[in-house]
Every structure is written in structure tokens, then in C-alpha cells.
Motif scaffolding. Structure first.
Motif, PDB file in Angstrom:
ATOM      1  N   GLY A  83       0.887  -1.227  -0.119  1.00 49.61           N
ATOM      2  CA  GLY A  83      -0.204   0.068   0.031  1.00 49.61           C
ATOM      3  C   GLY A  83       0.887   1.350  -0.009  1.00 49.61           C
ATOM      4  O   GLY A  83       2.202   1.473   0.150  1.00 49.61           O
ATOM      5  N   PHE A 130       0.650   3.877   2.079  1.00 51.89           N
ATOM      6  CA  PHE A 130       1.059   4.345   3.388  1.00 51.89           C
ATOM      7  C   PHE A 130       2.243   3.373   4.145  1.00 51.89           C
ATOM      8  O   PHE A 130       2.214   3.543   5.485  1.00 51.89           O
ATOM      9  CB  PHE A 130       0.084   3.988   4.400  1.00 51.89           C
ATOM     10  CG  PHE A 130      -1.356   5.162   3.819  1.00 51.89           C
ATOM     11  CD1 PHE A 130      -1.390   6.276   4.033  1.00 51.89           C
ATOM     12  CD2 PHE A 130      -2.353   4.670   3.176  1.00 51.89           C
ATOM     13  CE1 PHE A 130      -2.063   7.162   3.610  1.00 51.89           C
ATOM     14  CE2 PHE A 130      -3.231   5.316   2.472  1.00 51.89           C
ATOM     15  CZ  PHE A 130      -3.289   6.744   2.937  1.00 51.89           C
ATOM     16  N   ASN A 183       2.423   0.109   4.916  1.00 51.34           N
ATOM     17  CA  ASN A 183       1.847  -0.793   6.144  1.00 51.34           C
ATOM     18  C   ASN A 183       2.503  -2.093   5.971  1.00 51.34           C
ATOM     19  O   ASN A 183       2.828  -2.602   4.808  1.00 51.34           O
ATOM     20  CB  ASN A 183       0.322  -1.174   5.597  1.00 51.34           C
ATOM     21  CG  ASN A 183      -0.523   0.082   6.054  1.00 51.34           C
ATOM     22  OD1 ASN A 183      -0.586   1.134   5.136  1.00 51.34           O
ATOM     23  ND2 ASN A 183      -1.212  -0.120   7.129  1.00 51.34           N
ATOM     24  N   ALA A 205      -3.966  -5.218   4.706  1.00 56.02           N
ATOM     25  CA  ALA A 205      -3.639  -3.661   4.623  1.00 56.02           C
ATOM     26  C   ALA A 205      -4.028  -3.096   3.439  1.00 56.02           C
ATOM     27  O   ALA A 205      -4.820  -2.333   3.159  1.00 56.02           O
ATOM     28  CB  ALA A 205      -2.488  -3.015   5.110  1.00 56.02           C
ATOM     29  N   ALA A 206      -3.452  -3.925   2.249  1.00 57.71           N
ATOM     30  CA  ALA A 206      -3.804  -3.322   0.894  1.00 57.71           C
ATOM     31  C   ALA A 206      -3.134  -4.335  -0.020  1.00 57.71           C
ATOM     32  O   ALA A 206      -2.704  -5.473   0.460  1.00 57.71           O
ATOM     33  CB  ALA A 206      -3.054  -1.991   0.781  1.00 57.71           C
ATOM     34  N   GLN A 242      -8.208   2.473   8.234  1.00 61.33           N
ATOM     35  CA  GLN A 242      -8.637   1.895   7.130  1.00 61.33           C
ATOM     36  C   GLN A 242      -7.561   1.382   6.300  1.00 61.33           C
ATOM     37  O   GLN A 242      -7.534   0.585   5.651  1.00 61.33           O
ATOM     38  CB  GLN A 242      -9.467   2.962   5.840  1.00 61.33           C
ATOM     39  CG  GLN A 242      -9.610   2.634   4.636  1.00 61.33           C
ATOM     40  CD  GLN A 242     -10.595   3.753   3.862  1.00 61.33           C
ATOM     41  OE1 GLN A 242     -10.391   4.946   4.332  1.00 61.33           O
ATOM     42  NE2 GLN A 242     -10.896   3.201   2.665  1.00 61.33           N
ATOM     43  N   ASP A 243      -6.293   2.142   6.420  1.00 61.54           N
ATOM     44  CA  ASP A 243      -5.129   1.732   5.887  1.00 61.54           C
ATOM     45  C   ASP A 243      -4.699   0.353   6.245  1.00 61.54           C
ATOM     46  O   ASP A 243      -3.727  -0.386   5.684  1.00 61.54           O
ATOM     47  CB  ASP A 243      -3.826   2.576   5.987  1.00 61.54           C
ATOM     48  CG  ASP A 243      -3.641   3.001   7.457  1.00 61.54           C
ATOM     49  OD1 ASP A 243      -4.369   3.216   8.353  1.00 61.54           O
ATOM     50  OD2 ASP A 243      -2.314   2.800   7.707  1.00 61.54           O
ATOM     51  N   HIS A 244      -5.381  -0.439   7.183  1.00 65.13           N
ATOM     52  CA  HIS A 244      -4.922  -1.799   7.707  1.00 65.13           C
ATOM     53  C   HIS A 244      -6.053  -2.785   7.336  1.00 65.13           C
ATOM     54  O   HIS A 244      -5.851  -3.930   7.593  1.00 65.13           O
ATOM     55  CB  HIS A 244      -4.787  -1.950   9.153  1.00 65.13           C
ATOM     56  CG  HIS A 244      -3.705  -0.990   9.691  1.00 65.13           C
ATOM     57  ND1 HIS A 244      -2.749  -1.618  10.004  1.00 65.13           N
ATOM     58  CD2 HIS A 244      -3.409   0.271   9.936  1.00 65.13           C
ATOM     59  CE1 HIS A 244      -1.510  -0.820  10.569  1.00 65.13           C
ATOM     60  NE2 HIS A 244      -2.017   0.494  10.378  1.00 65.13           N
ATOM     61  N   MET A 254      -7.866  -2.579   3.731  1.00 66.79           N
ATOM     62  CA  MET A 254      -8.419  -2.067   2.517  1.00 66.79           C
ATOM     63  C   MET A 254      -8.345  -3.425   1.719  1.00 66.79           C
ATOM     64  O   MET A 254      -9.124  -3.292   0.620  1.00 66.79           O
ATOM     65  CB  MET A 254      -7.294  -1.028   1.772  1.00 66.79           C
ATOM     66  CG  MET A 254      -7.439   0.427   2.434  1.00 66.79           C
ATOM     67  SD  MET A 254      -6.755   1.629   1.793  1.00 66.79           S
ATOM     68  CE  MET A 254      -5.012   1.248   1.885  1.00 66.79           C
ATOM     69  N   HIS A 305       3.773  -0.451  10.685  1.00 69.84           N
ATOM     70  CA  HIS A 305       4.602   0.409   9.796  1.00 69.84           C
ATOM     71  C   HIS A 305       6.026   0.067   9.987  1.00 69.84           C
ATOM     72  O   HIS A 305       6.168   0.259  11.220  1.00 69.84           O
ATOM     73  CB  HIS A 305       4.359   1.744   9.692  1.00 69.84           C
ATOM     74  CG  HIS A 305       2.627   2.125   9.443  1.00 69.84           C
ATOM     75  ND1 HIS A 305       2.101   2.193   8.238  1.00 69.84           N
ATOM     76  CD2 HIS A 305       1.587   1.850  10.175  1.00 69.84           C
ATOM     77  CE1 HIS A 305       0.749   2.246   8.298  1.00 69.84           C
ATOM     78  NE2 HIS A 305       0.692   2.156   9.524  1.00 69.84           N
TER      79      HIS A 305
END
Length: 214
Positions: free
Chosen positions: A29, A31, A33, A52-53, A77-79, A81, A193
């Protein structure tokens, strides 16, 4: 090559082989992650920490092996998606704390509380509730030596509490009482992260974290 926990976007997984468990870490992702695939060496069963993504990369990491659970460490949300897509593709059970579960994009089929357990094959992980970054943030602990902390503990401090003194106090207190007071310096920390750390590397800074309030 020995495990370091240093991974990069689109780079290969860093893999740690423990006697009972294999840990594979990748970055996904926009961010930065971290996602972790835990696989029981006895049974081959798998568990994913934070979908996460980049569902395609996560499914590639999982490969043809079974995966029985996806743990979401907290509601941000970034964890999560890729949670819906990975859950649909694998049929895995979804695990989270009930205080954060309503914010996730799929129903949580197994809510967990502080002091509970999550299993992957023959391996048991302890659930530690760390209140403050979000109401339902959790960490997972394996054999008092390997700790997956989501966004509640990083190299250099606890998770972001948006300048809220009460939230910081709650998170700092939980991290000290439920992690540092319980576990030894050799305990390895796998955060949501960035780079890994150990409790021994962070313990001397606890009073500094308290004084600065973040």
C-alpha cells in the motif's frame, strides 16, 4: 540470510523461521503498511496479520497453503483495504476486537478480548488489548518473544493519539503494564509500519515518552 524485518514496497518478503512458526513480512500500500503471514510449521495452517492493501500481493504471499484467519489489529482503513478481497478468496475467519469490529468492511466472525487467544494450527497467540490509538487496538504475542503491535507500539514511541492527553495516557499505561512490565528485553516487536525493534531497545526511552506526551 538472517531476518532483519527491513522490507520495501514491492520488495520481497523477509522471512523468519522459528521452531514452530514461520513469519513472513511484506510492505504493502501507499502508507507503508506491514502485513505478516504466520504459518504453523507443524500443520501448515496460516494466519494473516492486517490485510492492509494490495490483495494480489497478499494472496501471492499466502500462495497455495491454507489460511484459516485474518487478524485486523485496529479499525483504521489503511490496515484493512484488502480485507474483503482476501477474505473472499481464502474463506478465512475474520478476527478483531469488538470495539473496532463495526468499522471493518466485512463482519468479524471471531471477536477477541484482552487475555484471549488466537490459534494457527498448533500455535497459540495471546491477545493483548492496547487502548488509545483506537478503542479496540490489539497486539498478538507468540511465546512471550514475538509481538505484533499494529499501530500501538513502534521504534521510538507509542502510536498516534492525535494530541489527546487522555488517550495518550491510556495507551502509554497499557503499553507499559501489559507489554514492558510483562515481557523481557529480547521480545521482538513487529509493528504496523516501518522497521522492527525490540523491547530492550525501547525500554530506556519510556520516561522520555511519558514526559513528551506522545
Amino acid at each position: 540470510m538472517s531476518y532483519t524485518g527491513d522490507v520495501t514496497a514491492d520488495g520481497p518478503a523477509d522471512v523468519r523461521e522459528l521452531p514452530g512458526l514461520t513469519i513472513s513480512k511484506i510492505e504493502v500500500g501507499g502508507f507503508g503498511n506491514n502485513a505478516y503471514l504466520l504459518r504453523c510449521r507443524e500443520t501448515g495452517d496460516g494466519l494473516l496479520v492486517d490485510a492492509a492493501a494490495d490483495a494480489g500481493r497478499l494472496l501471492g504471499l499466502i500462495g497455495d497453503g491454507p489460511i484459516s484467519a485474518i487478524v485486523t489489529t485496529h479499525r483504521h482503513q489503511d490496515h484493512w483495504m484488502a480485507l474483503a478481497e482476501v477474505t473472499k478468496a481464502t474463506g478465512a475467519e475474520t478476527v478483531a476486537h469488538p470495539l473496532d469490529a463495526p468499522e471493518l468492511p466485512v463482519p468479524v466472525t471471531r471477536p477477541v478480548e484482552h487475555g484471549g487467544e488466537v490459534t494457527v494450527g498448533a500455535v497459540t497467540l495471546d491477545v493483548i488489548h492496547l487502548r488509545g490509538h483506537t478503542p479496540g487496538s490489539i497486539a498478538l504475542l507468540y511465546q512471550d518473544a514475538h509481538l505484533f503491535t499494529g499501530d500501538s507500539l513502534f521504534p521510538g514511541g507509542v502510536g498516534n493519539t492525535q494530541g489527546d492527553a487522555a488517550r495518550f495516557d491510556r495507551l502509554y499505561t497499557d503499553v507499559v503494564e501489559r507489554i514492558f512490565d510483562r515481557l523481557g528485553d529480547e521480545t521482538w516487536v513487529y509493528p504496523g509500519h516501518g522497521k522492527d525493534t525490540t523491547l530492550g531497545a525501547e525500554r530506556p526511552s519510556l520516561s522520555e515518552w511519558r514526559a513528551r506526551g506522545w
